[in-house]
Motif scaffolding. Structure first.
Motif, mmCIF file in Angstrom:
data_model
loop_
_atom_site.group_PDB
_atom_site.id
_atom_site.type_symbol
_atom_site.label_atom_id
_atom_site.label_comp_id
_atom_site.label_asym_id
_atom_site.label_seq_id
_atom_site.Cartn_x
_atom_site.Cartn_y
_atom_site.Cartn_z
ATOM 1 N N ALA A 16 0.670 -2.014 0.058
ATOM 2 C CA ALA A 16 0.445 -0.265 -0.339
ATOM 3 C C ALA A 16 0.816 1.407 -0.160
ATOM 4 N N LEU A 17 1.794 0.898 0.705
ATOM 5 C CA LEU A 17 3.086 2.540 0.639
ATOM 6 C C LEU A 17 3.562 2.497 -0.570
ATOM 7 N N LEU A 18 3.752 1.991 -1.459
ATOM 8 C CA LEU A 18 4.316 1.506 -2.163
ATOM 9 C C LEU A 18 3.975 1.598 -3.447
ATOM 10 N N ALA A 19 2.314 1.779 -3.628
ATOM 11 C CA ALA A 19 1.624 1.742 -4.266
ATOM 12 C C ALA A 19 0.527 3.602 -3.929
ATOM 13 N N VAL A 20 0.880 4.154 -2.662
ATOM 14 C CA VAL A 20 0.163 5.376 -2.980
ATOM 15 C C VAL A 20 0.992 6.816 -3.676
ATOM 16 N N PRO A 21 2.579 6.705 -3.872
ATOM 17 C CA PRO A 21 3.695 7.547 -4.520
ATOM 18 C C PRO A 21 3.772 7.538 -5.992
ATOM 19 N N PHE A 22 3.346 5.813 -6.128
ATOM 20 C CA PHE A 22 2.788 5.424 -8.349
ATOM 21 C C PHE A 22 1.847 5.647 -8.167
ATOM 22 N N LEU A 23 0.334 6.008 -7.915
ATOM 23 C CA LEU A 23 -0.279 6.202 -8.057
ATOM 24 C C LEU A 23 -1.024 7.114 -8.361
ATOM 25 N N LYS A 190 20.388 3.023 -3.074
ATOM 26 C CA LYS A 190 19.520 1.947 -4.152
ATOM 27 C C LYS A 190 17.927 1.901 -4.647
ATOM 28 N N TRP A 191 17.708 1.740 -3.667
ATOM 29 C CA TRP A 191 15.490 1.876 -3.878
ATOM 30 C C TRP A 191 14.942 3.580 -3.828
ATOM 31 N N LEU A 192 16.085 4.143 -3.866
ATOM 32 C CA LEU A 192 15.770 5.537 -3.557
ATOM 33 C C LEU A 192 16.036 6.211 -5.189
ATOM 34 N N THR A 193 17.480 5.701 -5.725
ATOM 35 C CA THR A 193 17.488 5.916 -7.453
ATOM 36 C C THR A 193 16.073 4.828 -7.610
ATOM 37 N N LEU A 194 15.680 3.649 -7.276
ATOM 38 C CA LEU A 194 15.155 3.027 -8.450
ATOM 39 C C LEU A 194 13.753 4.199 -8.026
ATOM 40 N N LEU A 195 12.938 4.498 -7.022
ATOM 41 C CA LEU A 195 12.118 5.292 -7.337
ATOM 42 C C LEU A 195 11.862 6.413 -8.137
ATOM 43 N N VAL A 196 13.220 6.263 -8.154
ATOM 44 C CA VAL A 196 13.799 8.059 -8.623
ATOM 45 C C VAL A 196 13.592 7.776 -10.745
ATOM 46 N N LEU A 197 14.084 6.954 -10.382
ATOM 47 C CA LEU A 197 13.878 6.027 -11.716
ATOM 48 C C LEU A 197 12.570 5.389 -12.666
ATOM 49 N N ALA A 198 11.602 5.166 -11.684
ATOM 50 C CA ALA A 198 11.052 5.241 -11.353
ATOM 51 C C ALA A 198 9.392 5.781 -12.211
ATOM 52 N N ALA A 199 9.852 6.931 -11.228
ATOM 53 C CA ALA A 199 8.748 8.496 -11.460
ATOM 54 C C ALA A 199 8.595 8.708 -12.732
ATOM 55 N N LEU A 200 10.351 8.847 -13.284
ATOM 56 C CA LEU A 200 11.196 9.082 -14.471
ATOM 57 C C LEU A 200 10.143 8.503 -15.328
ATOM 58 N N THR A 201 10.622 7.450 -15.234
ATOM 59 C CA THR A 201 9.519 6.941 -16.883
ATOM 60 C C THR A 201 8.053 6.823 -16.679
ATOM 61 N N LEU A 202 7.523 7.095 -15.382
ATOM 62 C CA LEU A 202 6.090 7.640 -15.120
ATOM 63 C C LEU A 202 6.052 9.227 -16.628
ATOM 64 N N VAL A 203 6.693 9.717 -16.308
ATOM 65 C CA VAL A 203 6.847 11.376 -16.682
ATOM 66 C C VAL A 203 6.934 10.930 -18.108
ATOM 67 N N ALA A 204 7.657 10.064 -18.419
ATOM 68 C CA ALA A 204 8.189 9.645 -19.923
ATOM 69 C C ALA A 204 7.452 9.052 -20.660
ATOM 70 N N LEU A 205 7.054 7.870 -19.947
ATOM 71 C CA LEU A 205 5.030 7.282 -20.821
ATOM 72 C C LEU A 205 3.829 8.411 -20.817
ATOM 73 N N ALA A 206 4.081 9.291 -20.078
ATOM 74 C CA ALA A 206 2.892 10.613 -20.194
ATOM 75 C C ALA A 206 3.218 11.632 -20.911
ATOM 76 N N LEU A 207 4.310 12.138 -21.315
ATOM 77 C CA LEU A 207 4.762 12.971 -22.590
ATOM 78 C C LEU A 207 4.334 11.881 -23.655
ATOM 79 N N ILE A 208 4.717 10.713 -24.114
ATOM 80 C CA ILE A 208 4.390 10.055 -25.179
ATOM 81 C C ILE A 208 3.637 9.642 -25.428
ATOM 82 N N HIS A 209 2.262 10.014 -24.332
ATOM 83 C CA HIS A 209 0.991 9.596 -24.928
ATOM 84 C C HIS A 209 0.306 10.386 -24.757
ATOM 85 N N LEU A 210 0.347 11.663 -24.729
ATOM 86 C CA LEU A 210 -0.283 13.424 -24.778
ATOM 87 C C LEU A 210 -1.674 13.279 -25.507
ATOM 88 N N GLU A 211 -2.020 12.574 -26.887
ATOM 89 C CA GLU A 211 -2.353 12.940 -28.180
ATOM 90 C C GLU A 211 -3.827 12.177 -27.918
#
Length: 264
Positions: A16-23, A190-211
């Protein structure tokens, strides 16, 4: 500190604590895409950027996730090997004490005291604090003193005493490795880096599918679900002697049950 608090939670709360920031990030990105005031800024940010460019971030995320997962699983396998080594050495000491012609009931009594202390006292202490048990340490010290007694060499022979000493030292070494694994602190970077990269990947996916906002929401939700499941499962193996996937002292219980206690 934060990693330790997270790993101390029940399984459902860890996920649940993982799901909150991602969602939450998924909702924010979808909202920025749909909101009239922020949509032009999102389009300006994503226009002209091709999808293969963002694949570099996902590759970095995949490599780091594989590294963290391998580290956690390897620590779990190493802990299992150490416990099996401790069981084998305890059994070897017992068998050697039986095979010799001299009376080694005192050594067997010290060995069973040590196993009882590890199973009943040290294992719960490892799971709770990661520290050793003074009772188990004292019992191992008495076992070493009993084996190193010159009378043992005089009665059973130097060769038998040397073999027993080697087995006791191996048992001591295995215990030290087990305690080191139990006391090892997780690397938060290492966990902080994982979360940062995952957040950046989400941003990248959002920008790719803007239309296509619906496709964007679907992709973000699928990726977030995959990361929550993956990171949660890795976290369950982060501590080999604590948590829902913790190793149990069953090999030592089996070794202890097979030993006949004889009064010295």
């Amino acid at each position: 500190m934060i990693l330790g608090l997270w790993l101390d939670q029940p399984v459902w709360l860890m996920f649940a604590l993982l799901a909150v920031p991602f969602l939450s990030l998924c909702v924010i990105l979808s909202g920025l895409t749909l909101w009239r005031r922020s949509r032009p800024l999102m389009q300006a940010s994503g226009t002209g950027i091709v999808a293969p460019y963002f694949s570099a971030i996902s590759v970095l995320l995949a490599l780091l996730t594989g590294f963290v997962a391998n580290d956690a699983w390897e620590r779990q396998r190493q802990a299992s090997r150490v416990v099996q080594s401790e069981r084998a050495n305890a059994r070897a000491i017992y068998d050697l004490s039986i095979a010799t012609v001299s009376d080694m009931s005192g050594i067997r009594a010290s060995l069973t005291d040590y196993l009882d202390a590890v199973i009943g006292d040290e294992w719960p202490a490892m799971a709770e604090t990661g520290h050793a048990s003074q009772r188990a340490g004292a019992a191992l010290g008495r076992l070493l003193q009993a084996v190193a007694d010159p009378k043992v060499g005089a009665e059973a022979g130097v060769a038998a005493q040397s073999t027993l000493l080697e087995a006791v030292m191996s048992l001591r070494s295995a215990r030290g490795e087990r305690l080191a694994l139990a006391d090892a602190q997780g690397d938060e970077t290492k966990w902080l880096t994982l979360l940062v990269l995952a957040a950046l990947t989400l941003v990248a996916l959002a920008l790719i599918h803007l239309e296509k906002p619906r496709a964007q929401a679907t992709v973000l939700l699928l990726f977030a679900t995959a990361m929550i499941s993956t990171l949660g499962l890795i976290a369950l193996h982060e501590r080999p002697f604590d948590g829902p996937m913790a190793l149990q002292p069953d090999p030592l219980r089996v070794a202890r049950a097979g030993m006949e206690i004889k009064a010295p």
